[in-house]
Design a protein around this motif. Structure first.
Motif, PDB file in Angstrom:
ATOM      1  N   PRO A   9       0.775  -1.249   0.066  1.00 33.85           N
ATOM      2  CA  PRO A   9       0.009  -0.028   0.077  1.00 33.85           C
ATOM      3  C   PRO A   9       1.027   1.337  -0.022  1.00 33.85           C
ATOM      4  O   PRO A   9       2.070   1.126   0.280  1.00 33.85           O
ATOM      5  CB  PRO A   9      -0.924  -0.130   1.387  1.00 33.85           C
ATOM      6  N   THR A  10       0.462   2.303  -0.471  1.00 31.41           N
ATOM      7  CA  THR A  10       1.110   3.725  -0.213  1.00 31.41           C
ATOM      8  C   THR A  10       0.908   4.028   1.082  1.00 31.41           C
ATOM      9  O   THR A  10      -0.054   4.538   1.781  1.00 31.41           O
ATOM     10  CB  THR A  10       0.333   4.681  -1.251  1.00 31.41           C
ATOM     11  N   HIS A  11       2.017   3.890   1.834  1.00 32.93           N
ATOM     12  CA  HIS A  11       2.039   4.354   3.244  1.00 32.93           C
ATOM     13  C   HIS A  11       3.710   4.556   3.640  1.00 32.93           C
ATOM     14  O   HIS A  11       4.460   4.064   2.961  1.00 32.93           O
ATOM     15  CB  HIS A  11       1.412   3.232   4.147  1.00 32.93           C
ATOM     16  N   ALA A  12       3.712   5.175   4.662  1.00 31.98           N
ATOM     17  CA  ALA A  12       5.028   5.589   5.067  1.00 31.98           C
ATOM     18  C   ALA A  12       5.762   4.293   5.642  1.00 31.98           C
ATOM     19  O   ALA A  12       7.068   4.818   5.563  1.00 31.98           O
ATOM     20  CB  ALA A  12       4.844   6.640   6.402  1.00 31.98           C
ATOM     21  N   THR A  13       5.170   3.398   5.953  1.00 35.61           N
ATOM     22  CA  THR A  13       5.800   2.051   6.542  1.00 35.61           C
ATOM     23  C   THR A  13       6.187   1.252   5.555  1.00 35.61           C
ATOM     24  O   THR A  13       6.965   0.208   5.593  1.00 35.61           O
ATOM     25  CB  THR A  13       5.085   1.498   7.564  1.00 35.61           C
ATOM     26  N   SER A  14       5.729   1.445   4.243  1.00 37.14           N
ATOM     27  CA  SER A  14       5.722   0.444   3.121  1.00 37.14           C
ATOM     28  C   SER A  14       7.255   0.168   2.882  1.00 37.14           C
ATOM     29  O   SER A  14       7.570  -1.306   2.364  1.00 37.14           O
ATOM     30  CB  SER A  14       5.222   0.802   1.713  1.00 37.14           C
ATOM     31  N   PRO A  15       8.145   0.979   2.554  1.00 40.70           N
ATOM     32  CA  PRO A  15       9.501   0.607   2.258  1.00 40.70           C
ATOM     33  C   PRO A  15      10.077  -0.415   3.432  1.00 40.70           C
ATOM     34  O   PRO A  15      10.781  -1.442   3.035  1.00 40.70           O
ATOM     35  CB  PRO A  15      10.385   2.018   2.284  1.00 40.70           C
ATOM     36  N   ARG A  16       9.876   0.010   4.740  1.00 41.17           N
ATOM     37  CA  ARG A  16      10.351  -0.971   5.823  1.00 41.17           C
ATOM     38  C   ARG A  16       9.732  -2.387   5.681  1.00 41.17           C
ATOM     39  O   ARG A  16      10.410  -3.402   5.709  1.00 41.17           O
ATOM     40  CB  ARG A  16       9.844  -0.214   6.798  1.00 41.17           C
ATOM     41  N   ILE A  17       8.376  -2.509   5.369  1.00 44.35           N
ATOM     42  CA  ILE A  17       7.954  -3.740   5.283  1.00 44.35           C
ATOM     43  C   ILE A  17       8.413  -4.501   3.992  1.00 44.35           C
ATOM     44  O   ILE A  17       8.883  -5.739   3.914  1.00 44.35           O
ATOM     45  CB  ILE A  17       6.300  -3.725   5.146  1.00 44.35           C
ATOM     46  N   ALA A  18       8.626  -3.795   2.948  1.00 44.13           N
ATOM     47  CA  ALA A  18       9.085  -4.349   1.660  1.00 44.13           C
ATOM     48  C   ALA A  18      10.839  -4.957   1.958  1.00 44.13           C
ATOM     49  O   ALA A  18      10.871  -5.860   1.625  1.00 44.13           O
ATOM     50  CB  ALA A  18       9.239  -3.373   0.594  1.00 44.13           C
ATOM     51  N   ARG A  19      11.395  -4.178   2.648  1.00 47.66           N
ATOM     52  CA  ARG A  19      12.740  -4.479   3.048  1.00 47.66           C
ATOM     53  C   ARG A  19      12.593  -5.858   3.830  1.00 47.66           C
ATOM     54  O   ARG A  19      13.753  -6.520   3.737  1.00 47.66           O
ATOM     55  CB  ARG A  19      13.616  -3.377   3.988  1.00 47.66           C
ATOM     56  N   GLU A  20      11.655  -5.781   4.892  1.00 46.09           N
ATOM     57  CA  GLU A  20      11.803  -7.126   5.834  1.00 46.09           C
ATOM     58  C   GLU A  20      11.387  -8.233   4.843  1.00 46.09           C
ATOM     59  O   GLU A  20      11.920  -9.420   5.104  1.00 46.09           O
ATOM     60  CB  GLU A  20      10.779  -6.679   6.966  1.00 46.09           C
ATOM     61  N   PHE A  21      10.378  -7.984   4.076  1.00 47.77           N
ATOM     62  CA  PHE A  21       9.864  -9.184   3.160  1.00 47.77           C
ATOM     63  C   PHE A  21      11.173  -9.739   2.398  1.00 47.77           C
ATOM     64  O   PHE A  21      11.387 -10.784   2.254  1.00 47.77           O
ATOM     65  CB  PHE A  21       8.778  -8.623   2.427  1.00 47.77           C
ATOM     66  N   VAL A  22      11.773  -8.745   1.576  1.00 48.95           N
ATOM     67  CA  VAL A  22      13.017  -9.224   0.656  1.00 48.95           C
ATOM     68  C   VAL A  22      14.144 -10.024   1.880  1.00 48.95           C
ATOM     69  O   VAL A  22      14.757 -10.869   1.363  1.00 48.95           O
ATOM     70  CB  VAL A  22      13.586  -7.948   0.159  1.00 48.95           C
ATOM     71  N   THR A  23      14.420  -9.459   2.991  1.00 51.87           N
ATOM     72  CA  THR A  23      15.394 -10.117   3.803  1.00 51.87           C
ATOM     73  C   THR A  23      14.704 -11.478   4.051  1.00 51.87           C
ATOM     74  O   THR A  23      15.546 -12.455   4.060  1.00 51.87           O
ATOM     75  CB  THR A  23      15.418  -9.330   5.084  1.00 51.87           C
ATOM     76  N   SER A  24      13.704 -11.722   4.375  1.00 53.14           N
ATOM     77  CA  SER A  24      13.081 -13.018   4.706  1.00 53.14           C
ATOM     78  C   SER A  24      13.050 -13.959   3.560  1.00 53.14           C
ATOM     79  O   SER A  24      13.789 -15.040   3.807  1.00 53.14           O
ATOM     80  CB  SER A  24      11.463 -12.787   5.160  1.00 53.14           C
ATOM     81  N   VAL A  25      12.964 -13.526   2.488  1.00 55.49           N
ATOM     82  CA  VAL A  25      13.101 -14.374   1.216  1.00 55.49           C
ATOM     83  C   VAL A  25      14.432 -14.788   0.987  1.00 55.49           C
ATOM     84  O   VAL A  25      14.411 -15.833   0.752  1.00 55.49           O
ATOM     85  CB  VAL A  25      11.997 -13.708   0.118  1.00 55.49           C
ATOM     86  N   LEU A  26      15.105 -13.807   0.895  1.00 52.21           N
ATOM     87  CA  LEU A  26      16.554 -13.851   0.621  1.00 52.21           C
ATOM     88  C   LEU A  26      17.268 -14.947   1.546  1.00 52.21           C
ATOM     89  O   LEU A  26      18.126 -15.781   1.066  1.00 52.21           O
ATOM     90  CB  LEU A  26      17.511 -12.746   0.255  1.00 52.21           C
ATOM     91  N   LEU A  67       7.561  -8.163  -6.995  1.00 52.77           N
ATOM     92  CA  LEU A  67       7.715  -9.448  -7.366  1.00 52.77           C
ATOM     93  C   LEU A  67       9.031 -10.104  -7.293  1.00 52.77           C
ATOM     94  O   LEU A  67       9.875  -9.386  -7.830  1.00 52.77           O
ATOM     95  CB  LEU A  67       7.281  -9.668  -8.973  1.00 52.77           C
ATOM     96  N   LEU A  68       9.531 -10.838  -6.594  1.00 49.23           N
ATOM     97  CA  LEU A  68      10.547 -11.470  -6.275  1.00 49.23           C
ATOM     98  C   LEU A  68      10.845 -12.926  -7.126  1.00 49.23           C
ATOM     99  O   LEU A  68      10.058 -13.561  -6.768  1.00 49.23           O
ATOM    100  CB  LEU A  68      11.181 -11.697  -4.911  1.00 49.23           C
ATOM    101  N   VAL A  69      11.850 -13.081  -7.988  1.00 45.21           N
ATOM    102  CA  VAL A  69      12.001 -14.357  -8.628  1.00 45.21           C
ATOM    103  C   VAL A  69      13.582 -14.851  -8.119  1.00 45.21           C
ATOM    104  O   VAL A  69      14.616 -13.882  -8.574  1.00 45.21           O
ATOM    105  CB  VAL A  69      12.067 -14.222 -10.126  1.00 45.21           C
ATOM    106  N   THR A  70      13.846 -15.816  -7.343  1.00 49.10           N
ATOM    107  CA  THR A  70      14.963 -16.220  -7.093  1.00 49.10           C
ATOM    108  C   THR A  70      15.603 -17.153  -7.896  1.00 49.10           C
ATOM    109  O   THR A  70      14.682 -18.092  -8.422  1.00 49.10           O
ATOM    110  CB  THR A  70      15.303 -16.540  -5.518  1.00 49.10           C
ATOM    111  N   ASN A  71      16.725 -17.553  -7.731  1.00 48.66           N
ATOM    112  CA  ASN A  71      17.508 -18.676  -8.292  1.00 48.66           C
ATOM    113  C   ASN A  71      18.642 -19.075  -7.566  1.00 48.66           C
ATOM    114  O   ASN A  71      18.882 -18.076  -6.487  1.00 48.66           O
ATOM    115  CB  ASN A  71      17.951 -18.545  -9.778  1.00 48.66           C
ATOM    116  N   PRO A  72      19.253 -20.083  -7.688  1.00 49.11           N
ATOM    117  CA  PRO A  72      20.536 -20.524  -6.611  1.00 49.11           C
ATOM    118  C   PRO A  72      21.486 -19.402  -6.604  1.00 49.11           C
ATOM    119  O   PRO A  72      22.262 -19.463  -5.653  1.00 49.11           O
ATOM    120  CB  PRO A  72      20.941 -21.537  -7.401  1.00 49.11           C
ATOM    121  N   VAL A  73      21.655 -18.589  -7.504  1.00 52.00           N
ATOM    122  CA  VAL A  73      22.961 -17.805  -7.573  1.00 52.00           C
ATOM    123  C   VAL A  73      22.382 -16.126  -7.365  1.00 52.00           C
ATOM    124  O   VAL A  73      23.365 -15.292  -7.410  1.00 52.00           O
ATOM    125  CB  VAL A  73      23.667 -17.706  -8.760  1.00 52.00           C
ATOM    126  N   GLY A  74      21.017 -15.783  -7.483  1.00 54.77           N
ATOM    127  CA  GLY A  74      20.454 -14.464  -7.265  1.00 54.77           C
ATOM    128  C   GLY A  74      19.195 -14.291  -7.210  1.00 54.77           C
ATOM    129  O   GLY A  74      18.559 -15.154  -6.922  1.00 54.77           O
TER     130      GLY A  74
END
Length: 146
Positions: A9-26, A67-74
Motif C-alpha cells: 500500500p501507499t504508506h509511510a511504512t511500506s519501504p520498511r515492510i518491503a525490506r523485511e519481506f525481501v530479507t526474509s525471502v533471501l 515480485l521477487l524471482v530467486t534462483n540459486p545464484v541471485g
C-alpha cells in the motif's frame, strides 16, 4: 525458480515492510550475501513508487506490487505501480532527492531497467502501469548445460 509477491500500500511504512519481506525471502533461499544490496534497492524503488505513483491521478493511492524471482545464484526483483511514466536517471541530484536511480544503477552494476507493464491480482503482466526491475547476484550462464 521460486517466485514471491507482495502487495504494497501507499504508506509511510511500506519501504520498511518491503525490506523485511525481501530479507526474509533471501535468507530462506540462502542468498543472505545479497540482502544488504537488495534491501537498499527495494527501499529506493518502493519509496519512488509511493512518492511518484501513489498520489498521482493514475496511481490514485493504489500502491505497488513487488515480485521477487530467486534462483540459486541471485535475484530478479520488480516493483510495479499504476503510473505509466518510466523513470529516468537524472544528470545530477540535489541533497534531498533524485539519488534513487543512481543508487540502483551503482549497486546493480547497471543491471536494471523499466518497462510499461502492470500488476494484476498479485502478479506481473496486467494492463497499464510500469515495472522497474533489477538483478543481483551472479549471472547465470545463458542456455549452457541446461
Amino acid at each position: 525458480m521460486p517466485e514471491y509477491s507482495l502487495r504494497i500500500p501507499t504508506h509511510a511504512t511500506s519501504p520498511r515492510i518491503a525490506r523485511e519481506f525481501v530479507t526474509s525471502v533471501l535468507k530462506a533461499q540462502q542468498l543472505g550475501d545479497i540482502v544488504d544490496d537488495a534491501t537498499l534497492c527495494i527501499s529506493e524503488l518502493v519509496t519512488n513508487s509511493c512518492l511518484h505513483a501513489g498520489g498521482s491521478a493514475a496511481g490514485a493511492g493504489t500502491g505497488a506490487g513487488l515480485l521477487l524471482v530467486t534462483n540459486p545464484v541471485g535475484l530478479r526483483a520488480t516493483v510495479f505501480d499504476t503510473d505509466v511514466t518510466l523513470p529516468v536517471m537524472k544528470e545530477g541530484y540535489d541533497a534531498e532527492s533524485g539519488r534513487g536511480l543512481w543508487i540502483l544503477d551503482s549497486v546493480t552494476a547497471g543491471r536494471w531497467g523499466a518497462e510499461r507493464r502492470g500488476w494484476r491480482a498479485g502478479r506481473g503482466g496486467g494492463e497499464g502501469g510500469k515495472g522497474v526491475w533489477f538483478e543481483l547476484g551472479a549471472q547465470r550462464p545463458s542456455g549452457r548445460g541446461r
